[in-house]
Design a protein around this motif. Structure first.
Motif, PDB file in Angstrom:
ATOM      1  N   HIS A  68       0.833  -1.196   0.000  1.00 33.31           N
ATOM      2  CA  HIS A  68       0.000   0.000   0.000  1.00 33.31           C
ATOM      3  C   HIS A  68       0.870   1.250   0.000  1.00 33.31           C
ATOM      4  CE1 HIS A  68      -3.636  -2.329   0.422  1.00 33.31           C
ATOM      5  NE2 HIS A  68      -3.070  -3.019   1.404  1.00 33.31           N
ATOM      6  N   LYS A  69       0.330   2.338  -0.499  1.00 33.34           N
ATOM      7  CA  LYS A  69       1.044   3.608  -0.665  1.00 33.34           C
ATOM      8  C   LYS A  69       2.130   3.525  -1.729  1.00 33.34           C
ATOM      9  CE  LYS A  69      -0.028   5.300   3.935  1.00 33.34           C
ATOM     10  NZ  LYS A  69       0.458   5.915   5.178  1.00 33.34           N
ATOM     11  N   ARG A  70       2.048   2.479  -2.587  1.00 31.42           N
ATOM     12  CA  ARG A  70       2.896   2.336  -3.767  1.00 31.42           C
ATOM     13  C   ARG A  70       4.373   2.173  -3.436  1.00 31.42           C
ATOM     14  NH1 ARG A  70      -0.183   0.479  -7.097  1.00 31.42           N
ATOM     15  NH2 ARG A  70       1.299   0.978  -8.733  1.00 31.42           N
ATOM     16  N   ILE A  71       4.678   1.652  -2.255  1.00 31.20           N
ATOM     17  CA  ILE A  71       6.060   1.428  -1.829  1.00 31.20           C
ATOM     18  C   ILE A  71       6.297  -0.067  -1.677  1.00 31.20           C
ATOM     19  CG2 ILE A  71       7.730   1.814   0.034  1.00 31.20           C
ATOM     20  CD1 ILE A  71       6.313   4.464   0.580  1.00 31.20           C
ATOM     21  N   GLY A  72       7.476  -0.524  -2.099  1.00 32.21           N
ATOM     22  CA  GLY A  72       7.794  -1.938  -1.980  1.00 32.21           C
ATOM     23  C   GLY A  72       9.278  -2.179  -2.116  1.00 32.21           C
ATOM     24  N   PHE A  73       9.627  -3.372  -2.581  1.00 29.54           N
ATOM     25  CA  PHE A  73      11.028  -3.680  -2.784  1.00 29.54           C
ATOM     26  C   PHE A  73      11.168  -4.568  -4.013  1.00 29.54           C
ATOM     27  CE2 PHE A  73       9.447  -7.048  -0.029  1.00 29.54           C
ATOM     28  CZ  PHE A  73       9.995  -8.198  -0.574  1.00 29.54           C
ATOM     29  N   GLY A  74      12.380  -4.610  -4.565  1.00 27.33           N
ATOM     30  CA  GLY A  74      12.595  -5.380  -5.775  1.00 27.33           C
ATOM     31  C   GLY A  74      14.007  -5.912  -5.874  1.00 27.33           C
ATOM     32  N   PHE A  75      14.187  -6.800  -6.837  1.00 29.52           N
ATOM     33  CA  PHE A  75      15.485  -7.400  -7.126  1.00 29.52           C
ATOM     34  C   PHE A  75      15.676  -7.395  -8.630  1.00 29.52           C
ATOM     35  CE2 PHE A  75      17.652 -11.247  -8.665  1.00 29.52           C
ATOM     36  CZ  PHE A  75      18.895 -11.075  -8.080  1.00 29.52           C
ATOM     37  N   GLU A  76      16.907  -7.150  -9.087  1.00 30.40           N
ATOM     38  CA  GLU A  76      17.181  -7.255 -10.517  1.00 30.40           C
ATOM     39  C   GLU A  76      18.606  -7.717 -10.760  1.00 30.40           C
ATOM     40  OE1 GLU A  76      16.958  -3.618 -12.733  1.00 30.40           O
ATOM     41  OE2 GLU A  76      18.202  -2.526 -11.319  1.00 30.40           O
ATOM     42  N   THR A  77      18.806  -8.295 -11.927  1.00 33.02           N
ATOM     43  CA  THR A  77      20.131  -8.681 -12.369  1.00 33.02           C
ATOM     44  C   THR A  77      20.262  -8.351 -13.851  1.00 33.02           C
ATOM     45  OG1 THR A  77      21.732 -10.501 -12.542  1.00 33.02           O
ATOM     46  CG2 THR A  77      19.423 -11.071 -12.864  1.00 33.02           C
ATOM     47  N   ALA A  78      21.452  -7.917 -14.242  1.00 31.84           N
ATOM     48  CA  ALA A  78      21.760  -7.635 -15.641  1.00 31.84           C
ATOM     49  C   ALA A  78      23.159  -8.172 -15.922  1.00 31.84           C
ATOM     50  CB  ALA A  78      21.694  -6.140 -15.921  1.00 31.84           C
ATOM     51  N   TRP A  79      23.362  -8.723 -17.104  1.00 32.51           N
ATOM     52  CA  TRP A  79      24.653  -9.319 -17.421  1.00 32.51           C
ATOM     53  C   TRP A  79      24.974  -9.078 -18.883  1.00 32.51           C
ATOM     54  CZ3 TRP A  79      20.029 -11.638 -16.826  1.00 32.51           C
ATOM     55  CH2 TRP A  79      19.557 -12.434 -17.880  1.00 32.51           C
ATOM     56  N   ARG A  80      26.266  -9.034 -19.178  1.00 31.88           N
ATOM     57  CA  ARG A  80      26.669  -8.877 -20.576  1.00 31.88           C
ATOM     58  C   ARG A  80      26.354 -10.162 -21.315  1.00 31.88           C
ATOM     59  NH1 ARG A  80      31.185  -5.387 -23.232  1.00 31.88           N
ATOM     60  NH2 ARG A  80      31.241  -6.323 -25.305  1.00 31.88           N
ATOM     61  N   GLY A  81      25.528 -10.063 -22.370  1.00 25.39           N
ATOM     62  CA  GLY A  81      25.068 -11.250 -23.065  1.00 25.39           C
ATOM     63  C   GLY A  81      26.176 -12.016 -23.762  1.00 25.39           C
ATOM     64  N   GLY A  82      27.092 -11.299 -24.391  1.00 27.49           N
ATOM     65  CA  GLY A  82      28.242 -11.921 -25.047  1.00 27.49           C
ATOM     66  C   GLY A  82      29.518 -11.504 -24.345  1.00 27.49           C
ATOM     67  N   GLN A  83      30.505 -12.368 -24.363  1.00 23.19           N
ATOM     68  CA  GLN A  83      31.771 -12.028 -23.720  1.00 23.19           C
ATOM     69  C   GLN A  83      32.454 -10.879 -24.454  1.00 23.19           C
ATOM     70  OE1 GLN A  83      34.111 -15.583 -23.553  1.00 23.19           O
ATOM     71  NE2 GLN A  83      32.594 -16.725 -22.383  1.00 23.19           N
TER      72      GLN A  83
END
Length: 202
Positions: A68-83
């Motif tokens: 509620h009140k539009r607040i929360g938490f999150g997780f993300e990951t990003a990686w280089r697709g090719g070496q």
């Protein structure tokens, strides 16, 4: 790979446990690239090369739980697709970034809203092509890792294109502590877009 799988499993359990109390949840898949200042330069006499951490295609996965009140938490990951090729020296490498964030999602209208986030995480950069080890032989982990703590601030504009499906152009800023051990800059920016799905009221 086993550590990454365990992390994903633990994160999924936390999200599922939290979702019972949540107003909504979002799952996203995206892609983009990394921007950083500087150019590659290597001393003519040999020694350490200055290599900016930029370029390449970076797929990303992320999820959040919003209360509620539009607040929360999150997780993300990003990686280089090719070496990548480190400084053109034939050394393959791949950065992978993970971050946990507090998330605020104010609405901009019936079909649009903001995703604002900030948190902490780490970057692991894998350098491939080293001498075989038991991990390499049995698990295919033929690399060494350089790990650094990071601070993250990001944001995006989500627009619902069909039902609970949305598109989100986004930008992320990372301050990676001691990243100059591997690259020429501690600060990098990731820009791109994600497509996502909202579970619950959008």
């Amino acid at each position: 790979m086993r550590k990454t799988s365990l992390l994903a499993f633990v994160t999924a359990i936390i999200f599922l446990a939290s979702f019972a109390q949540a107003q909504q949840g979002d799952a996203m898949f995206g892609g983009g690239t990394i921007l950083a200042a500087g150019e590659t330069s290597c001393p003519a006499t040999g020694g350490f090369c200055f290599v900016p951490e930029k370029g390449g295609f970076y797929p990303s996965l992320s999820a959040d739980v919003i209360f509620h009140k539009r607040i929360g938490f999150g997780f993300e990951t990003a990686w280089r697709g090719g070496q990548g090729d480190y400084a053109g020296l034939g050394i393959p490498y791949r950065p992978i970034m993970f971050d946990f964030n507090a998330v605020y999602q104010p609405k901009l209208g019936k079909k649009a809203g903001l995703d604002l986030m900030g948190g902490i995480g780490w970057q692991t950069t894998r350098f491939y092509g080293y001498q075989p080890t038991s991990n390499c032989v049995y698990f295919g982990a033929c690399y060494t890792s350089s790990n650094h703590f990071l601070m993250h601030v990001g944001g995006g504009i989500r627009y619902y294109i069909w039902g609970h499906v949305f598109l989100r152009p986004e930008a992320h800023y990372y301050h990676i502590v001691n990243n100059t051990a591997d690259f020429s800059n501690n600060n990098v920016i990731r820009v791109g877009a994600s497509i996502g799905y909202t579970i619950g009221p959008d």
